[in-house]
Design a protein around this motif. Structure first.
Motif, PDB file in Angstrom:
ATOM      1  N   GLN A 155       0.843  -1.199   0.000  1.00  0.00           N
ATOM      2  CA  GLN A 155       0.000   0.000   0.000  1.00  0.00           C
ATOM      3  C   GLN A 155       0.876   1.245   0.000  1.00  0.00           C
ATOM      4  O   GLN A 155       2.016   1.210   0.483  1.00  0.00           O
ATOM      5  N   PRO A 156       0.350   2.356  -0.554  1.00  0.00           N
ATOM      6  CA  PRO A 156       1.177   3.568  -0.629  1.00  0.00           C
ATOM      7  C   PRO A 156       1.442   4.208   0.729  1.00  0.00           C
ATOM      8  O   PRO A 156       0.609   4.161   1.625  1.00  0.00           O
ATOM      9  N   ARG A 157       2.636   4.829   0.838  1.00  0.00           N
ATOM     10  CA  ARG A 157       3.065   5.509   2.064  1.00  0.00           C
ATOM     11  C   ARG A 157       3.435   6.941   1.707  1.00  0.00           C
ATOM     12  O   ARG A 157       4.222   7.176   0.797  1.00  0.00           O
ATOM     13  N   TYR A 158       2.904   7.855   2.466  1.00  0.00           N
ATOM     14  CA  TYR A 158       3.014   9.275   2.139  1.00  0.00           C
ATOM     15  C   TYR A 158       3.641  10.013   3.322  1.00  0.00           C
ATOM     16  O   TYR A 158       3.075  10.051   4.399  1.00  0.00           O
ATOM     17  N   LEU A 159       4.836  10.562   3.105  1.00  0.00           N
ATOM     18  CA  LEU A 159       5.513  11.345   4.144  1.00  0.00           C
ATOM     19  C   LEU A 159       5.082  12.800   3.998  1.00  0.00           C
ATOM     20  O   LEU A 159       5.444  13.481   3.033  1.00  0.00           O
ATOM     21  N   MET A 160       4.303  13.257   4.991  1.00  0.00           N
ATOM     22  CA  MET A 160       3.613  14.539   4.838  1.00  0.00           C
ATOM     23  C   MET A 160       4.533  15.731   5.122  1.00  0.00           C
ATOM     24  O   MET A 160       5.158  15.815   6.180  1.00  0.00           O
ATOM     25  N   GLY A 161       4.609  16.644   4.147  1.00  0.00           N
ATOM     26  CA  GLY A 161       5.287  17.915   4.374  1.00  0.00           C
ATOM     27  C   GLY A 161       6.804  17.884   4.311  1.00  0.00           C
ATOM     28  O   GLY A 161       7.452  18.863   4.634  1.00  0.00           O
ATOM     29  N   VAL A 162       7.390  16.761   3.904  1.00  0.00           N
ATOM     30  CA  VAL A 162       8.853  16.672   3.828  1.00  0.00           C
ATOM     31  C   VAL A 162       9.272  16.730   2.360  1.00  0.00           C
ATOM     32  O   VAL A 162       8.832  15.909   1.560  1.00  0.00           O
ATOM     33  N   GLY A 163      10.126  17.681   2.017  1.00  0.00           N
ATOM     34  CA  GLY A 163      10.498  17.810   0.627  1.00  0.00           C
ATOM     35  C   GLY A 163      11.848  18.477   0.410  1.00  0.00           C
ATOM     36  O   GLY A 163      12.128  18.950  -0.680  1.00  0.00           O
ATOM     37  N   ASP A 164      12.706  18.503   1.441  1.00  0.00           N
ATOM     38  CA  ASP A 164      14.065  18.968   1.163  1.00  0.00           C
ATOM     39  C   ASP A 164      14.754  17.831   0.416  1.00  0.00           C
ATOM     40  O   ASP A 164      14.421  16.653   0.621  1.00  0.00           O
ATOM     41  N   PRO A 165      15.675  18.149  -0.510  1.00  0.00           N
ATOM     42  CA  PRO A 165      16.206  17.096  -1.389  1.00  0.00           C
ATOM     43  C   PRO A 165      16.786  15.895  -0.646  1.00  0.00           C
ATOM     44  O   PRO A 165      16.499  14.755  -1.018  1.00  0.00           O
ATOM     45  N   VAL A 166      17.563  16.124   0.426  1.00  0.00           N
ATOM     46  CA  VAL A 166      18.151  14.982   1.142  1.00  0.00           C
ATOM     47  C   VAL A 166      17.068  14.180   1.866  1.00  0.00           C
ATOM     48  O   VAL A 166      17.018  12.944   1.766  1.00  0.00           O
ATOM     49  N   GLY A 167      16.177  14.873   2.560  1.00  0.00           N
ATOM     50  CA  GLY A 167      15.101  14.195   3.283  1.00  0.00           C
ATOM     51  C   GLY A 167      14.248  13.370   2.338  1.00  0.00           C
ATOM     52  O   GLY A 167      13.860  12.233   2.639  1.00  0.00           O
ATOM     53  N   LEU A 168      13.973  13.933   1.159  1.00  0.00           N
ATOM     54  CA  LEU A 168      13.138  13.244   0.178  1.00  0.00           C
ATOM     55  C   LEU A 168      13.812  11.974  -0.349  1.00  0.00           C
ATOM     56  O   LEU A 168      13.219  10.887  -0.352  1.00  0.00           O
ATOM     57  N   ILE A 169      15.063  12.091  -0.738  1.00  0.00           N
ATOM     58  CA  ILE A 169      15.761  10.925  -1.305  1.00  0.00           C
ATOM     59  C   ILE A 169      15.995   9.856  -0.233  1.00  0.00           C
ATOM     60  O   ILE A 169      15.834   8.660  -0.488  1.00  0.00           O
ATOM     61  N   ASP A 197       4.791  15.792  -0.333  1.00  0.00           N
ATOM     62  CA  ASP A 197       4.364  17.144  -0.684  1.00  0.00           C
ATOM     63  C   ASP A 197       5.243  18.081   0.117  1.00  0.00           C
ATOM     64  O   ASP A 197       5.733  17.711   1.190  1.00  0.00           O
ATOM     65  N   CYS A 198       5.444  19.286  -0.397  1.00  0.00           N
ATOM     66  CA  CYS A 198       6.225  20.259   0.363  1.00  0.00           C
ATOM     67  C   CYS A 198       6.040  21.629  -0.262  1.00  0.00           C
ATOM     68  O   CYS A 198       5.994  21.751  -1.484  1.00  0.00           O
ATOM     69  N   VAL A 199       5.939  22.652   0.584  1.00  0.00           N
ATOM     70  CA  VAL A 199       5.808  24.014   0.082  1.00  0.00           C
ATOM     71  C   VAL A 199       7.160  24.605  -0.315  1.00  0.00           C
ATOM     72  O   VAL A 199       7.222  25.671  -0.912  1.00  0.00           O
ATOM     73  N   LEU A 200       8.250  23.886   0.028  1.00  0.00           N
ATOM     74  CA  LEU A 200       9.595  24.436  -0.146  1.00  0.00           C
ATOM     75  C   LEU A 200       9.885  24.964  -1.572  1.00  0.00           C
ATOM     76  O   LEU A 200      10.296  26.115  -1.717  1.00  0.00           O
ATOM     77  N   PRO A 201       9.681  24.168  -2.638  1.00  0.00           N
ATOM     78  CA  PRO A 201      10.049  24.676  -3.962  1.00  0.00           C
ATOM     79  C   PRO A 201       9.268  25.918  -4.366  1.00  0.00           C
ATOM     80  O   PRO A 201       9.841  26.840  -4.968  1.00  0.00           O
ATOM     81  N   THR A 202       7.983  25.969  -4.023  1.00  0.00           N
ATOM     82  CA  THR A 202       7.188  27.119  -4.435  1.00  0.00           C
ATOM     83  C   THR A 202       7.425  28.324  -3.524  1.00  0.00           C
ATOM     84  O   THR A 202       7.574  29.446  -3.990  1.00  0.00           O
ATOM     85  N   ARG A 203       7.523  28.070  -2.220  1.00  0.00           N
ATOM     86  CA  ARG A 203       7.732  29.184  -1.286  1.00  0.00           C
ATOM     87  C   ARG A 203       9.114  29.813  -1.497  1.00  0.00           C
ATOM     88  O   ARG A 203       9.250  31.037  -1.577  1.00  0.00           O
ATOM     89  N   LEU A 204      10.135  28.970  -1.631  1.00  0.00           N
ATOM     90  CA  LEU A 204      11.485  29.514  -1.818  1.00  0.00           C
ATOM     91  C   LEU A 204      11.617  30.230  -3.159  1.00  0.00           C
ATOM     92  O   LEU A 204      12.322  31.231  -3.265  1.00  0.00           O
ATOM     93  N   ALA A 205      10.911  29.733  -4.184  1.00  0.00           N
ATOM     94  CA  ALA A 205      10.962  30.392  -5.497  1.00  0.00           C
ATOM     95  C   ALA A 205      10.535  31.852  -5.370  1.00  0.00           C
ATOM     96  O   ALA A 205      11.150  32.744  -5.959  1.00  0.00           O
ATOM     97  N   ARG A 206       9.513  32.085  -4.569  1.00  0.00           N
ATOM     98  CA  ARG A 206       8.997  33.454  -4.449  1.00  0.00           C
ATOM     99  C   ARG A 206       9.973  34.363  -3.712  1.00  0.00           C
ATOM    100  O   ARG A 206       9.840  35.586  -3.738  1.00  0.00           O
ATOM    101  N   HIS A 207      10.947  33.753  -3.036  1.00  0.00           N
ATOM    102  CA  HIS A 207      11.984  34.554  -2.373  1.00  0.00           C
ATOM    103  C   HIS A 207      13.290  34.566  -3.173  1.00  0.00           C
ATOM    104  O   HIS A 207      14.308  35.046  -2.680  1.00  0.00           O
ATOM    105  N   GLY A 208      13.251  33.982  -4.379  1.00  0.00           N
ATOM    106  CA  GLY A 208      14.445  34.024  -5.221  1.00  0.00           C
ATOM    107  C   GLY A 208      15.433  32.913  -4.951  1.00  0.00           C
ATOM    108  O   GLY A 208      16.572  32.959  -5.428  1.00  0.00           O
TER     109      GLY A 208
END
Ligand code: ZN
Length: 370
Positions: free
Chosen positions: A243-257, A268-279
């Motif tokens: 069955q699928p397993r979903y790690l909620m809210g973790v998306g930094d590259p090391v944590g994800l891999i 899922d993670c807000v990191l790529p979109t939130r950080l993009a808006r800060h450059g």
């Protein structure tokens, strides 16, 4: 019986490359789900998500039940009709956002104030299922109790107990909708802080109730990674491999891999979109801050190794200029690049698992990211 099936195509150690099949269709895992909190991923459209190849988008129950209201979304054909999105939608239960507001929690549910207008609202396990049903999610999450870390042991223990009792009630509410013809899947959530024993207990209790998939919640909320990964591994030992397993809210590259290597399928993670808006830009060589003066005349694309539409066309110098003069298009372009980068990363992980070379990808990511 389940409304969702999970077929593993390849394995490399504990990591798996699979396909999740739902009433709507299917998506590949490991997958990264862009966060569309208010019914959109900020700064881009769902047509962009299609071009990026995103297959699942995450929407936020807490925000959507307050604005515009679940009944408004339902009247427009649920989130798919409202957003104009034919892919999968996963809705979180709202628990994570609500618990960040210091709400009044009792055994029955949680009372909180709207961040929009201060009005009082109540969320119960049954209510969260009903709201997510109205939103038309393909995958619902149960309402859980998500303590911040570090929390005293008795707080984490109470969260585990309440989450289990609430999961049972959510399952009951979901079963009633299901017998009335609903085809939505429901995932349970494992809590337990950074205590491996408590994580295993929470996983056992959640699996006993029985869900279509399992979220691991309450991690990456301030604890160091060397506490997060053992707690995650402890929970994964208990969760059913089919069955699928979903790690909620973790998306930094090391944590994800690292989580993929342990056997996690969805992120899922807000990191790529939130950080993009800060450059802040994700590249093959680590992150860069585009606001830095050293990019003022840089003719290179954001990431020379990136195949996205933004890197194909524009230079760091131009995008930095747009950002500095606050052109809205800068937010759009940087968001497109960062999301592409994350979606390409999980795609590389899928290929690496199929080829049995995930350890090489882990080493590469560890060399460029902390
Ligand atoms: Zn790019």
């Amino acid at each position: 019986m389940t409304v969702l099936s999970f077929g593993v195509d390849a394995q490399d150690g504990n990591a798996r490359c699979a396909r999740v099949i739902t009433a709507r269709g299917s998506f590949r895992t490991p997958c990264f789900m862009p966060v569309g909190t208010r019914g959109t991923v900020r700064a881009i459209g769902v047509d962009d998500l299609e071009r990026l190849g995103a297959e699942v988008v995450l929407a936020n129950t807490y925000h959507l039940m307050l604005r515009p209201g679940a009944e408004v979304v339902a009247a427009h054909g649920g989130l798919h009709g409202f957003m104009g999105w034919a892919g999968h939608v996963l809705t979180d239960s709202g628990g994570f956002q609500v618990f960040s507001l210091q709400p009044d929690v009792d055994d029955d549910g949680v009372t909180f104030r709207s961040t929009y207008d201060g009005s009082t609202h109540r969320l119960t396990p049954e209510g969260a299922v009903a709201v997510q049903h109205a939103l038309g999610a393909d995958i619902q999450m149960v309402l859980d109790v998500c303590p911040s870390l570090p929390s005293p042991p008795e707080v984490v223990r109470l969260a585990v107990d309440r989450t289990a009792r609430w999961a049972e009630r959510a399952k009951g509410a979901h079963r009633r909708l299901w017998s009335a013809g609903s085809t939505q899947a429901l995932f349970g959530i494992v809590q337990g802080g950074t205590d491996p024993a408590l994580r295993q207990e929470s996983a056992k209790r959640t699996v006993e109730i029985g869900f279509d998939g399992y979220g691991i919640g309450g991690l990456s909320v301030g604890e160091p990674r060397d506490e997060m990964l053992p707690a995650l591994a402890a929970a994964l030992e208990i969760l059913p491999p089919d069955q699928p397993r979903y790690l909620m809210g973790v998306g930094d590259p090391v944590g994800l891999i690292e989580a993929i290597a342990l056997g996690v399928d969805m992120f899922d993670c807000v990191l790529p979109t939130r950080l993009a808006r800060h450059g802040t830009i994700f590249t093959g060589e680590g992150r860069i801050n585009l606001r830095n003066q050293r990019f003022a005349k840089d003719p290179q694309p954001l990431d020379p190794s990136c195949a996205c539409s933004v890197c194909a066309r524009w230079s760091r110098a131009y995008l930095r200029h747009l950002l500095r003069v606050q052109e809205p298009s800068a937010l759009r372009f940087l968001t497109l690049h960062n999301l592409h980068w994350f979606l390409a990363l999980v795609q590389r992980a899928r290929c690496a698992i199929a080829a049995g070379t995930l350890s090489a990808l882990r080493a590469e990511i560890a060399a460029h990211w902390d």
